[in-house]
Design a protein around this motif. Structure first.
Motif, PDB file in Angstrom:
ATOM      1  N   GLU A 149     -29.329  -2.428  11.164  1.00  0.00           N
ATOM      2  CA  GLU A 149     -29.979  -3.690  11.529  1.00  0.00           C
ATOM      3  C   GLU A 149     -30.140  -3.819  13.046  1.00  0.00           C
ATOM      4  N   ASP A 150     -30.703  -2.757  13.671  1.00  0.00           N
ATOM      5  CA  ASP A 150     -31.006  -2.726  15.117  1.00  0.00           C
ATOM      6  C   ASP A 150     -29.762  -2.692  16.009  1.00  0.00           C
ATOM      7  N   GLN A 151     -28.571  -2.456  15.431  1.00  0.00           N
ATOM      8  CA  GLN A 151     -27.345  -2.339  16.216  1.00  0.00           C
ATOM      9  C   GLN A 151     -26.838  -0.901  16.187  1.00  0.00           C
ATOM     10  N   GLU A 152     -26.560  -0.331  17.383  1.00  0.00           N
ATOM     11  CA  GLU A 152     -26.021   1.038  17.446  1.00  0.00           C
ATOM     12  C   GLU A 152     -24.672   1.089  16.750  1.00  0.00           C
ATOM     13  N   CYS A 153     -24.516   1.984  15.784  1.00  0.00           N
ATOM     14  CA  CYS A 153     -23.256   2.033  15.036  1.00  0.00           C
ATOM     15  C   CYS A 153     -22.642   3.423  14.968  1.00  0.00           C
ATOM     16  N   LEU A 196     -21.216  11.682  12.537  1.00  0.00           N
ATOM     17  CA  LEU A 196     -20.222  12.410  13.332  1.00  0.00           C
ATOM     18  C   LEU A 196     -19.125  11.504  13.873  1.00  0.00           C
ATOM     19  N   ASP A 197     -19.507  10.304  14.315  1.00  0.00           N
ATOM     20  CA  ASP A 197     -18.519   9.422  14.954  1.00  0.00           C
ATOM     21  C   ASP A 197     -19.051   7.999  14.974  1.00  0.00           C
ATOM     22  N   ILE A 198     -18.147   7.042  15.262  1.00  0.00           N
ATOM     23  CA  ILE A 198     -18.515   5.635  15.379  1.00  0.00           C
ATOM     24  C   ILE A 198     -18.755   5.309  16.844  1.00  0.00           C
ATOM     25  N   ASP A 251     -18.017  -2.134  22.055  1.00  0.00           N
ATOM     26  CA  ASP A 251     -17.227  -2.982  22.963  1.00  0.00           C
ATOM     27  C   ASP A 251     -16.662  -2.175  24.119  1.00  0.00           C
ATOM     28  N   VAL A 252     -16.179  -0.964  23.820  1.00  0.00           N
ATOM     29  CA  VAL A 252     -15.620  -0.109  24.869  1.00  0.00           C
ATOM     30  C   VAL A 252     -16.695   0.315  25.839  1.00  0.00           C
ATOM     31  N   ASN A 253     -17.884   0.700  25.304  1.00  0.00           N
ATOM     32  CA  ASN A 253     -18.986   1.128  26.156  1.00  0.00           C
ATOM     33  C   ASN A 253     -19.421   0.006  27.105  1.00  0.00           C
ATOM     34  N   ASP A 254     -19.507  -1.220  26.568  1.00  0.00           N
ATOM     35  CA  ASP A 254     -19.889  -2.357  27.408  1.00  0.00           C
ATOM     36  C   ASP A 254     -18.858  -2.606  28.487  1.00  0.00           C
TER      37      ASP A 254
END
Length: 330
Positions: A298-302, A319-321, A325-328
């Motif tokens: 739904e347009d959110q990077e997951c 491959l991974d999640i 929050d960490v990236n921001d």
């Protein structure tokens, strides 16, 4: 616990403040530097959570035995929990008067011997009522007869039977009375420095007030301390309800449809090049074929994924999640 001032000491303090002999700042400074003594010979084995849970259990026990004693002796009895504290067994024995009625019992799955102490004022008052009196007769005897002991054994056995109901949210216990003692000095079931949880109840019966004590050794509770936490209590109480709610939530979410898309990469082309595109043309993206791609919910990077073929269809392997929050934060 802080010292309690007498009325004379309060009057003297107020007088000193009013005359200027002592300043308020001095009182605050003295309070600031108070040091609480800690006895390393008697470490605190029970945490605040353990004490709080024991208080909750036995507050319920106090209400239950209030009804039990009222129905047994036909006199209005109010039992309330007063304190729950850790002391040594020696301190408990020295605080108990002689003679007294001390009922020894076991409570599997707890180990060791637990003690219920009902002092002589309470015991003689109950005996007087059960034997036809009003409970207001002054006690003249300093010893308990064999008949007194047998009557009180029946009373305390009935009191202790209610522990099963009070503990049912934590453990399925089975109180088993071993016997009765009247001289606490000869009742050496534990080492003097052994820590115990002392639970004190106040008993209001007629016009008199007295106390009864429940002494639970630390060794008896050691193996079940993890259950003497309030969070565990309520989690255990509502465990079945939580599982049922979880199942209903899963069933409710299953039919929900969501949009999933995978982004192979990005590129920038001019409008002129875009208008000239024909079948078979190749557009170069900014992402290598060996690099992971992003999957959107739904347009959110997951997720990070790897593109590939699944049967006759194109697909991606997760491959991974992506921890957004960490990236921001970074």
């Amino acid at each position: 616990m802080a010292d309690v001032l007498s009325q004379n000491e309060i009057d003297a303090l107020l007088s000193a403040l009013s005359t200027g002999d002592i300043e308020p700042d001095q009182i605050q400074e003295e309070e600031k530097h108070k040091i609480k003594l800690y006895d390393f010979k008697s470490p605190q084995k029970f945490s605040k959570d353990h004490i709080r849970t024991l208080e909750l259990i036995h507050d319920n026990f106090a209400r239950i035995i209030s009804n039990y004693l009222t129905s047994q002796i036909r006199v209005n009895v109010k039992v309330k929990i007063q304190t729950v504290e850790q002391i040594t067994y020696e301190e408990f024995i020295h605080s108990v008067q002689n003679p007294t009625i001390m009922t020894l019992f076991k409570m599997p799955p707890l180990t060791g011997t637990i003690q219920l102490e009902t002092n002589d004022q309470f015991s003689f008052q109950v005996l007087d009522i059960l034997l036809g009196g009003t409970g207001e007769r002054k006690t003249t005897s300093s010893e308990f007869s064999e008949i007194d002991k047998n009557i009180m054994l029946n009373v305390t056995t009935g009191i202790l039977a209610n522990l099963k109901l009070a503990w049912e949210d934590i453990l399925d216990v089975e109180p088993e009375v071993d016997g009765i003692e009247t001289n606490p000095a000869i009742n050496q079931t534990l080492a003097p420095n052994e820590p115990v949880a002392l639970i004190t109840f106040s008993v209001e019966m007629g016009k008199s007030n007295t106390f009864i004590n429940l002494c639970i050794p630390y060794l008896s509770l050691e193996k079940v301390l993890d259950k003497l936490v309030v969070q565990y209590w309520f989690h255990n109480e509502n465990g079945d309800l939580m599982e049922e709610s979880k199942h209903k939530l899963e069933v409710g979410l299953n039919p929900v449809k969501i949009g999933i898309s995978a982004e192979l990469g990005e590129t920038h082309i001019s409008v002129d090049d875009f208008l000239k595109l024909t079948s078979g043309d190749i557009i170069k993206l900014d992402n290598k074929f060996t690099s992971p791609i992003k999957v959107y919910i739904e347009d959110q990077e997951c997720y990070y994924a790897k593109p590939g073929i699944l049967g006759k269809n194109m697909g991606v392997a997760i491959l991974d999640i992506i921890d957004k929050d960490v990236n921001d934060y970074e």
